[in-house]
Design a protein around this motif. Structure first.
Motif, PDB file in Angstrom:
ATOM      1  N   LEU A   6       0.731  -1.205   0.090  1.00 50.24           N
ATOM      2  CA  LEU A   6       0.114  -0.007  -0.121  1.00 50.24           C
ATOM      3  C   LEU A   6       1.013   1.309   0.051  1.00 50.24           C
ATOM      4  N   MET A   7       1.725   1.297   0.942  1.00 49.78           N
ATOM      5  CA  MET A   7       2.665   2.245   1.030  1.00 49.78           C
ATOM      6  C   MET A   7       3.777   2.235   1.879  1.00 49.78           C
ATOM      7  N   SER A  43       9.495  11.296   7.697  1.00 52.41           N
ATOM      8  CA  SER A  43       8.694  12.589   7.675  1.00 52.41           C
ATOM      9  C   SER A  43       7.330  12.256   7.368  1.00 52.41           C
ATOM     10  N   GLY A  44       6.717  11.168   7.562  1.00 57.04           N
ATOM     11  CA  GLY A  44       5.351  10.956   7.160  1.00 57.04           C
ATOM     12  C   GLY A  44       5.210  10.988   5.705  1.00 57.04           C
ATOM     13  N   ASN A  45       4.122  10.513   5.121  1.00 57.29           N
ATOM     14  CA  ASN A  45       3.790  10.582   3.790  1.00 57.29           C
ATOM     15  C   ASN A  45       2.141  10.141   3.499  1.00 57.29           C
ATOM     16  N   GLU A  46       1.844  10.747   2.316  1.00 58.63           N
ATOM     17  CA  GLU A  46       0.431  10.862   2.084  1.00 58.63           C
ATOM     18  C   GLU A  46       0.369  10.346   0.461  1.00 58.63           C
ATOM     19  N   ASP A  47      -0.586   9.526   0.365  1.00 62.90           N
ATOM     20  CA  ASP A  47      -0.975   9.301  -1.059  1.00 62.90           C
ATOM     21  C   ASP A  47      -2.716   9.129  -1.022  1.00 62.90           C
ATOM     22  N   GLY A  48      -3.078  10.476  -1.659  1.00 60.87           N
ATOM     23  CA  GLY A  48      -4.395  10.398  -1.758  1.00 60.87           C
ATOM     24  C   GLY A  48      -5.178  10.397  -0.172  1.00 60.87           C
ATOM     25  N   ILE A  60      -6.996   6.562   7.119  1.00 65.67           N
ATOM     26  CA  ILE A  60      -7.584   6.336   5.996  1.00 65.67           C
ATOM     27  C   ILE A  60      -8.802   7.262   5.987  1.00 65.67           C
ATOM     28  N   ARG A  61      -8.939   8.539   5.182  1.00 68.60           N
ATOM     29  CA  ARG A  61      -9.914   9.465   5.202  1.00 68.60           C
ATOM     30  C   ARG A  61     -11.158   9.070   3.987  1.00 68.60           C
TER      31      ARG A  61
END
Lengths: 110, 115
Positions: free
Chosen positions: A47-48, A53-58, A75-76
């Protein structure tokens, strides 16, 4: 104490909800962290990765807290298709073989 | 689509049979793995090959015999299995072992039923 621990759930949430899972690890020297998703009767899929630093994907955000030795997955705006088991994987720190948590089951309902 | 290919997808075998599971990857990965997964459990490591040499055997019974003919192929030979060996067998690969950022890529798995 298990090396990688996850709450198995299930987490039962309505569509559109925000849900978060944590995964704790015991080896402070661990170096890399991943979230995998596994659908019923399918193989785990990446998934990721989780970066310092943290990361975001959608709609998905992963974070690492080294001080407290856990990673999180947020998960938003949950979709029905997000229903799956989410596996935390930790690697490095002497044990160079990725270690799996037992997985957290997510059920998103209408 | 997975770049790790496993065959067969489904296998039913008797306890006296000899069969093999096959796995192939063309990503240039030098580490390959066999995992066993039972229902509602995480994948359980069986074997690790690094640069075509067996580097880890997680105390797997000898009725499971791995083989790595070359850097792209990994086999799991099965002989005299028990019904409790029925599970999903996952092959995986990664760039190499012993490094951080070691992302594992899984094949779709072989569903094994021992009767």
């Amino acid at each position: 104490r298990k090396e990688v621990e996850q709450d198995p759930g299930p987490f039962n949430v309505p569509e559109g909800a925000t849900v978060a899972f944590n995964c704790t690890y015991s080896n402070s020297a661990s170096q890399s962290f991943f979230w995998y998703r596994q659908d019923c009767r399918k193989e785990p899929k990446l998934l990721m990765s989780v970066y310092s630093s943290g990361n975001e994907d959608g709609r998905f955000t992963a974070q690492l807290n080294r001080a407290s030795q856990y990673i999180s997955l947020l998960i938003r705006d949950s979709k029905l298709s997000d229903s799956a088991t989410y596996l935390c994987v930790v690697n490095g720190g002497g044990s160079y073989i990725p270690t799996f948590g037992r997985g957290t089951s997510l059920i998103v309902h209408p | 689509d997975t770049e790790v290919t496993q065959t067969p997808k489904h296998l039913v075998m008797g306890m006296t049979n000899k069969k093999s599971l096959k796995c192939e990857q063309h990503m240039g990965h030098r580490a390959m793995y066999w995992y066993k997964q039972k229902a509602k459990k995480p994948p359980e490591l069986m074997f690790v090959y690094s640069y075509e040499k067996l580097s880890i055997n997680e105390s797997v019974p000898s009725r499971f015999s791995p083989e790595c003919p070359n850097s792209s192929l990994l086999n799991l030979h099965l002989h005299a299995l028990q019904p409790e060996d029925s599970a999903l067998y996952l092959c995986a690969s990664s760039r190499e072992t012993g490094s951080s950022g070691n992302t594992i890529y899984f094949g779709e798995g072989s569903w094994l039923t021992v009767v």
